[in-house]
Motif scaffolding. Structure first.
Motif, PDB file in Angstrom:
ATOM      1  N   LEU A  11      47.072  42.758  41.399  1.00  0.00           N
ATOM      2  CA  LEU A  11      46.974  44.096  41.988  1.00  0.00           C
ATOM      3  C   LEU A  11      45.912  44.089  43.081  1.00  0.00           C
ATOM      4  O   LEU A  11      44.801  43.566  42.888  1.00  0.00           O
ATOM      5  N   GLN A  13      44.490  46.537  46.683  1.00  0.00           N
ATOM      6  CA  GLN A  13      44.617  47.762  47.468  1.00  0.00           C
ATOM      7  C   GLN A  13      45.196  47.460  48.843  1.00  0.00           C
ATOM      8  O   GLN A  13      45.024  46.350  49.370  1.00  0.00           O
ATOM      9  N   SER A  87      51.791  48.593  51.073  1.00  0.00           N
ATOM     10  CA  SER A  87      52.491  48.933  49.829  1.00  0.00           C
ATOM     11  C   SER A  87      53.897  48.334  49.812  1.00  0.00           C
ATOM     12  O   SER A  87      54.400  47.965  48.750  1.00  0.00           O
ATOM     13  N   THR A  90      54.786  44.981  48.036  1.00  0.00           N
ATOM     14  CA  THR A  90      54.896  44.915  46.588  1.00  0.00           C
ATOM     15  C   THR A  90      56.204  44.273  46.166  1.00  0.00           C
ATOM     16  O   THR A  90      57.266  44.567  46.723  1.00  0.00           O
ATOM     17  N   GLN A 118      54.007  38.481  40.174  1.00  0.00           N
ATOM     18  CA  GLN A 118      54.039  39.870  40.606  1.00  0.00           C
ATOM     19  C   GLN A 118      52.870  40.168  41.540  1.00  0.00           C
ATOM     20  O   GLN A 118      51.718  39.830  41.248  1.00  0.00           O
ATOM     21  N   PHE A 120      51.320  43.559  43.425  1.00  0.00           N
ATOM     22  CA  PHE A 120      51.409  45.007  43.524  1.00  0.00           C
ATOM     23  C   PHE A 120      50.317  45.489  44.467  1.00  0.00           C
ATOM     24  O   PHE A 120      49.139  45.218  44.234  1.00  0.00           O
ATOM     25  N   SER A 122      48.580  48.713  46.032  1.00  0.00           N
ATOM     26  CA  SER A 122      48.433  50.158  45.845  1.00  0.00           C
ATOM     27  C   SER A 122      48.003  50.814  47.153  1.00  0.00           C
ATOM     28  O   SER A 122      47.181  50.276  47.888  1.00  0.00           O
TER      29      SER A 122
END
Length: 123
Positions: A11, A13, A87, A90, A118, A120, A122
């Motif tokens: 994850l 930003q 984003s 992702t 994965q 991701f 944000s």
């Protein structure tokens, strides 16, 4: 048994950076093209970046200037450095080994695939 194992997803930003790696085992891919694809939920798998046996690189327009693919033939490993993440980046990122010395944008051109990692981003 040939295996491609991705690592480094997670994850982050928007605007941040992330690096993913793909370690190959079972055979050397020194003379083969390698690539990264990604698949977002509900979408088809798409080409992200590729690198030929001679280290010539190719990128999808959406990532050009932000992503960098590289390879370390001694380690049988391919990397994808992702900067200025958005984003829309992702998805699950897959490493693939080509059937030839060239990287292609078409998934059917690849003989081996990793299980995916994965990413991701944000917003």
């Amino acid at each position: 048994q040939v295996q491609l194992v991705e690592s480094g997803g997670g994850l982050v930003q928007a605007g941040g950076s992330l690096s993913v790696s793909c370690a190959a085992s079972g055979r050397t891919f020194r003379g083969y093209g390698m690539a990264w694809f990604r698949q977002a939920p509900g979408k088809e798998r798409e080409f992200v970046a590729g690198i030929n046996w001679s280290s010539v690189t190719y990128y999808a327009e959406s990532v050009k200037g932000r992503f960098t693919i590289s390879r370390d033939t001694a380690k049988n490993t391919v990397y994808l450095q992702m900067n200025s993440l958005k984003s829309e980046d992702t998805g699950v990122y897959y490493c693939a080994a080509s059937r030839t010395q060239f990287a292609t944008r078409i998934p059917s051109g690849y003989a081996y695939w990793g299980q995916g990692t994965q990413v991701f981003v944000s917003s």
